[in-house]
Scaffold this motif. Structure first.
Motif, PDB file in Angstrom:
ATOM      1  N   TYR A  86     -16.237 -37.865 -29.924  1.00 18.09           N
ATOM      2  CA  TYR A  86     -16.237 -38.620 -28.657  1.00 18.09           C
ATOM      3  C   TYR A  86     -16.306 -37.626 -27.494  1.00 18.09           C
ATOM      4  O   TYR A  86     -15.619 -36.600 -27.494  1.00 18.09           O
ATOM      5  CB  TYR A  86     -15.006 -39.498 -28.550  1.00 18.09           C
ATOM      6  N   THR A  87     -17.157 -37.984 -26.522  1.00 18.89           N
ATOM      7  CA  THR A  87     -17.389 -37.100 -25.354  1.00 18.89           C
ATOM      8  C   THR A  87     -17.128 -37.885 -24.075  1.00 18.89           C
ATOM      9  O   THR A  87     -17.569 -39.038 -23.937  1.00 18.89           O
ATOM     10  CB  THR A  87     -18.826 -36.580 -25.341  1.00 18.89           C
ATOM     11  N   CYS A  88     -16.437 -37.218 -23.125  1.00 22.51           N
ATOM     12  CA  CYS A  88     -16.236 -37.774 -21.762  1.00 22.51           C
ATOM     13  C   CYS A  88     -16.996 -36.874 -20.804  1.00 22.51           C
ATOM     14  O   CYS A  88     -16.735 -35.657 -20.737  1.00 22.51           O
ATOM     15  CB  CYS A  88     -14.765 -37.829 -21.397  1.00 22.51           C
ATOM     16  N   LYS A  89     -17.948 -37.475 -20.053  1.00 22.10           N
ATOM     17  CA  LYS A  89     -18.789 -36.692 -19.138  1.00 22.10           C
ATOM     18  C   LYS A  89     -18.537 -37.184 -17.698  1.00 22.10           C
ATOM     19  O   LYS A  89     -18.513 -38.396 -17.435  1.00 22.10           O
ATOM     20  CB  LYS A  89     -20.254 -36.853 -19.490  1.00 22.10           C
ATOM     21  N   ALA A  90     -18.347 -36.223 -16.782  1.00 22.59           N
ATOM     22  CA  ALA A  90     -18.168 -36.529 -15.349  1.00 22.59           C
ATOM     23  C   ALA A  90     -19.350 -35.957 -14.591  1.00 22.59           C
ATOM     24  O   ALA A  90     -19.679 -34.770 -14.750  1.00 22.59           O
ATOM     25  CB  ALA A  90     -16.869 -35.955 -14.828  1.00 22.59           C
ATOM     26  N   VAL A  91     -19.973 -36.785 -13.704  1.00 21.52           N
ATOM     27  CA  VAL A  91     -21.174 -36.380 -12.988  1.00 21.52           C
ATOM     28  C   VAL A  91     -21.037 -36.757 -11.502  1.00 21.52           C
ATOM     29  O   VAL A  91     -20.659 -37.889 -11.175  1.00 21.52           O
ATOM     30  CB  VAL A  91     -22.427 -37.063 -13.581  1.00 21.52           C
ATOM     31  N   PRO A 100     -16.623 -38.646  -9.108  1.00 22.22           N
ATOM     32  CA  PRO A 100     -17.672 -38.559 -10.131  1.00 22.22           C
ATOM     33  C   PRO A 100     -17.846 -39.886 -10.892  1.00 22.22           C
ATOM     34  O   PRO A 100     -16.966 -40.741 -10.894  1.00 22.22           O
ATOM     35  CB  PRO A 100     -17.141 -37.466 -11.048  1.00 22.22           C
ATOM     36  N   LYS A 101     -18.976 -39.985 -11.530  1.00 19.91           N
ATOM     37  CA  LYS A 101     -19.237 -41.098 -12.447  1.00 19.91           C
ATOM     38  C   LYS A 101     -18.808 -40.675 -13.844  1.00 19.91           C
ATOM     39  O   LYS A 101     -19.176 -39.583 -14.304  1.00 19.91           O
ATOM     40  CB  LYS A 101     -20.717 -41.453 -12.433  1.00 19.91           C
ATOM     41  N   ILE A 102     -18.036 -41.515 -14.545  1.00 18.82           N
ATOM     42  CA  ILE A 102     -17.518 -41.182 -15.873  1.00 18.82           C
ATOM     43  C   ILE A 102     -18.366 -41.898 -16.941  1.00 18.82           C
ATOM     44  O   ILE A 102     -18.561 -43.122 -16.862  1.00 18.82           O
ATOM     45  CB  ILE A 102     -16.038 -41.568 -16.010  1.00 18.82           C
ATOM     46  N   ILE A 103     -18.830 -41.119 -17.899  1.00 23.49           N
ATOM     47  CA  ILE A 103     -19.654 -41.658 -19.000  1.00 23.49           C
ATOM     48  C   ILE A 103     -18.997 -41.271 -20.329  1.00 23.49           C
ATOM     49  O   ILE A 103     -18.673 -40.098 -20.556  1.00 23.49           O
ATOM     50  CB  ILE A 103     -21.091 -41.096 -18.950  1.00 23.49           C
ATOM     51  N   ALA A 115     -19.646 -32.084 -15.859  1.00 24.71           N
ATOM     52  CA  ALA A 115     -18.807 -31.399 -16.847  1.00 24.71           C
ATOM     53  C   ALA A 115     -18.474 -32.396 -17.941  1.00 24.71           C
ATOM     54  O   ALA A 115     -18.520 -33.624 -17.719  1.00 24.71           O
ATOM     55  CB  ALA A 115     -17.546 -30.860 -16.189  1.00 24.71           C
ATOM     56  N   SER A 116     -18.126 -31.889 -19.117  1.00 22.92           N
ATOM     57  CA  SER A 116     -17.807 -32.787 -20.238  1.00 22.92           C
ATOM     58  C   SER A 116     -16.789 -32.128 -21.147  1.00 22.92           C
ATOM     59  O   SER A 116     -16.663 -30.896 -21.169  1.00 22.92           O
ATOM     60  CB  SER A 116     -19.071 -33.146 -21.027  1.00 22.92           C
ATOM     61  N   VAL A 117     -16.054 -32.988 -21.895  1.00 18.81           N
ATOM     62  CA  VAL A 117     -15.093 -32.520 -22.896  1.00 18.81           C
ATOM     63  C   VAL A 117     -15.294 -33.367 -24.150  1.00 18.81           C
ATOM     64  O   VAL A 117     -15.699 -34.541 -24.072  1.00 18.81           O
ATOM     65  CB  VAL A 117     -13.650 -32.612 -22.394  1.00 18.81           C
ATOM     66  N   LYS A 176     -14.571 -30.940 -12.700  1.00 21.72           N
ATOM     67  CA  LYS A 176     -13.894 -29.958 -13.541  1.00 21.72           C
ATOM     68  C   LYS A 176     -12.741 -30.669 -14.232  1.00 21.72           C
ATOM     69  O   LYS A 176     -11.903 -31.288 -13.585  1.00 21.72           O
ATOM     70  CB  LYS A 176     -13.369 -28.811 -12.690  1.00 21.72           C
ATOM     71  N   PHE A 177     -12.719 -30.580 -15.594  1.00 25.70           N
ATOM     72  CA  PHE A 177     -11.653 -31.239 -16.347  1.00 25.70           C
ATOM     73  C   PHE A 177     -10.415 -30.353 -16.333  1.00 25.70           C
ATOM     74  O   PHE A 177     -10.461 -29.174 -16.690  1.00 25.70           O
ATOM     75  CB  PHE A 177     -12.111 -31.521 -17.782  1.00 25.70           C
ATOM     76  N   THR A 178      -9.321 -30.940 -15.849  1.00 28.15           N
ATOM     77  CA  THR A 178      -8.045 -30.224 -15.815  1.00 28.15           C
ATOM     78  C   THR A 178      -7.210 -30.478 -17.073  1.00 28.15           C
ATOM     79  O   THR A 178      -6.275 -29.731 -17.340  1.00 28.15           O
ATOM     80  CB  THR A 178      -7.240 -30.648 -14.569  1.00 28.15           C
ATOM     81  N   GLN A 179      -7.533 -31.521 -17.831  1.00 35.50           N
ATOM     82  CA  GLN A 179      -6.861 -31.820 -19.103  1.00 35.50           C
ATOM     83  C   GLN A 179      -7.941 -32.296 -20.086  1.00 35.50           C
ATOM     84  O   GLN A 179      -8.551 -33.341 -19.872  1.00 35.50           O
ATOM     85  CB  GLN A 179      -5.793 -32.896 -18.909  1.00 35.50           C
ATOM     86  N   PRO A 180      -8.211 -31.566 -21.174  1.00 39.95           N
ATOM     87  CA  PRO A 180      -9.276 -31.950 -22.100  1.00 39.95           C
ATOM     88  C   PRO A 180      -8.832 -33.075 -23.039  1.00 39.95           C
ATOM     89  O   PRO A 180      -7.656 -33.450 -23.091  1.00 39.95           O
ATOM     90  CB  PRO A 180      -9.550 -30.666 -22.871  1.00 39.95           C
ATOM     91  N   LEU A 181      -9.813 -33.600 -23.796  1.00 42.59           N
ATOM     92  CA  LEU A 181      -9.490 -34.577 -24.838  1.00 42.59           C
ATOM     93  C   LEU A 181      -8.845 -33.863 -26.019  1.00 42.59           C
ATOM     94  O   LEU A 181      -9.136 -32.693 -26.303  1.00 42.59           O
ATOM     95  CB  LEU A 181     -10.768 -35.287 -25.299  1.00 42.59           C
TER      96      LEU A 181
END
Length: 333
Positions: A310-315, A269-272, A321-323, A241-246
């Motif tokens: 640009y997208t940041c994805k956590a898995v 999580p793994k960050i992509i 989740a992604s922002v 869960k992203f607590t601060q978005p891009l």
């Protein structure tokens, strides 16, 4: 006559008399003995001089150990190295003509008592010890006045050897003139080990020796048991869960730009990172870092073609989740 006297009692005196034309008076004294000898000095008076005869328990005296000296006014009985067998009734008979006067003296020879037969350590609990002992076989021909109990501990220099315990002098008195044959010794020091001994006592003093406990009383520290309260194990598992978005940004051509966001998840999580939905991991143009949930992407010297979404994805195993953000690149003015 007066009641029987013991040889160690203070000086006493008695007088008896007979009425006649002849005058006879008879008395006796008991002197405190010097050393081990006893002197009996009755006082006799008569005209003419009376005849004095001594007996012991109705029998004649033993001339090898007892001597008698009759004077003008007294008769002295001297006992050399008095023994227990010298105890009993001593009678002096004074005869004059047909008259007779008698005096009886009761003698009891006493000495120190023997030691108590044994002493036993019965129980040890907390800082207390229970002891029992048996009375002495020999009371010294006198009533016991009580017992004296002593203790010795190993930390004061007393050896663990029972033989040495009897010779060392680091003993401390616990009880005096105690009449029972059992007791509880309290307030012993935690961590020490104790031995005990007991003396018998009568009017002549303490017994020359004392029995010692065969076992040492070990005063141990009570074990402390800690009981922890039960608690429910908390499950920290959580999907990303992203607590601060891009944040959208505009940069100038040729100046490095960084994107930031923060994510919370467990397991880690793994960050992509994606640009226009294309994975940019491993592209030397970009540098991605993740530390304590803070994700950053550095765009090195961006050009017009680096603009886009640009997208940041956590898995992780529980989900993903992604922002997104938009990056614009403009020419320098």
């Amino acid at each position: 006559m007066k009641s029987p006297e013991k040889v160690h009692q203070p000086l006493t005196e008695g007088i008896c008399s007979c009425e006649s034309s002849h005058h006879v008076e008879l008395g006796w004294k008991i002197k405190r003995p010097l050393g081990t000898a006893h002197s009996l000095i009755p006082i006799s008076q008569g005209k003419p001089k009376p005849q004095a005869i001594w007996t012991h328990n109705g029998c004649a005296l033993d001339a090898s150990r007892v001597s008698v000296r009759n004077g003008e006014r007294d008769s002295i009985l001297f006992i050399r190295e008095a023994q227990r067998a010298d105890s009993g009734h001593y009678q002096l008979s004074v005869q004059l003509g047909g008259l007779e006067a008698t005096a009886t003296i009761n003698i009891m020879v006493i000495e120190r008592p023997g030691p108590p037969q044994s002493i036993k350590l019965v129980d040890v609990w907390g800082s207390n010890a229970t002891l029992e002992w048996t009375p002495p076989r020999d009371t010294g021909n006198a009533a016991l006045l009580g017992y004296m109990l002593q203790k010795a501990d190993t930390k004061s220099g007393v050896s663990h050897s029972r033989h040495l315990l009897g010779t060392l002098k680091l003993w401390f008195t616990v009880l005096e003139h105690y009449h029972r044959t059992s007791c509880i010794v309290s307030d012993l020091i935690v961590g020490n080990s104790y031995a005990f001994r007991v003396f018998a006592e009568n009017q002549c003093g303490l017994s020359e020796t004392a029995p010692i406990t065969a076992d040492l009383a070990h005063i141990q520290k009570a074990a402390t048991v800690y009981k922890t309260k039960g608690f429910a194990q908390r499950d920290f598992s959580e999907a990303p869960k992203f607590t601060q978005p891009l944040a959208n940004c505009t940069t100038v051509t040729g100046y490095d730009t960084q994107l930031f966001c923060s994510v919370r998840a467990f397991p880690k999580p793994k960050i992509i990172w994606l640009k226009n939905n294309i994975d940019i991991q491993g592209d030397p143009k970009y540098r991605a870092l993740t530390c304590l949930g803070i994700c950053s992407l550095q765009i090195r010297k961006p050009g017009p073609f680096d603009a886009g979404i640009y997208t940041c994805k956590a898995v992780n195993t529980l989900g993903e989740a992604s922002v997104d953000c938009r990056v614009d690149v403009k020419a320098p003015e």
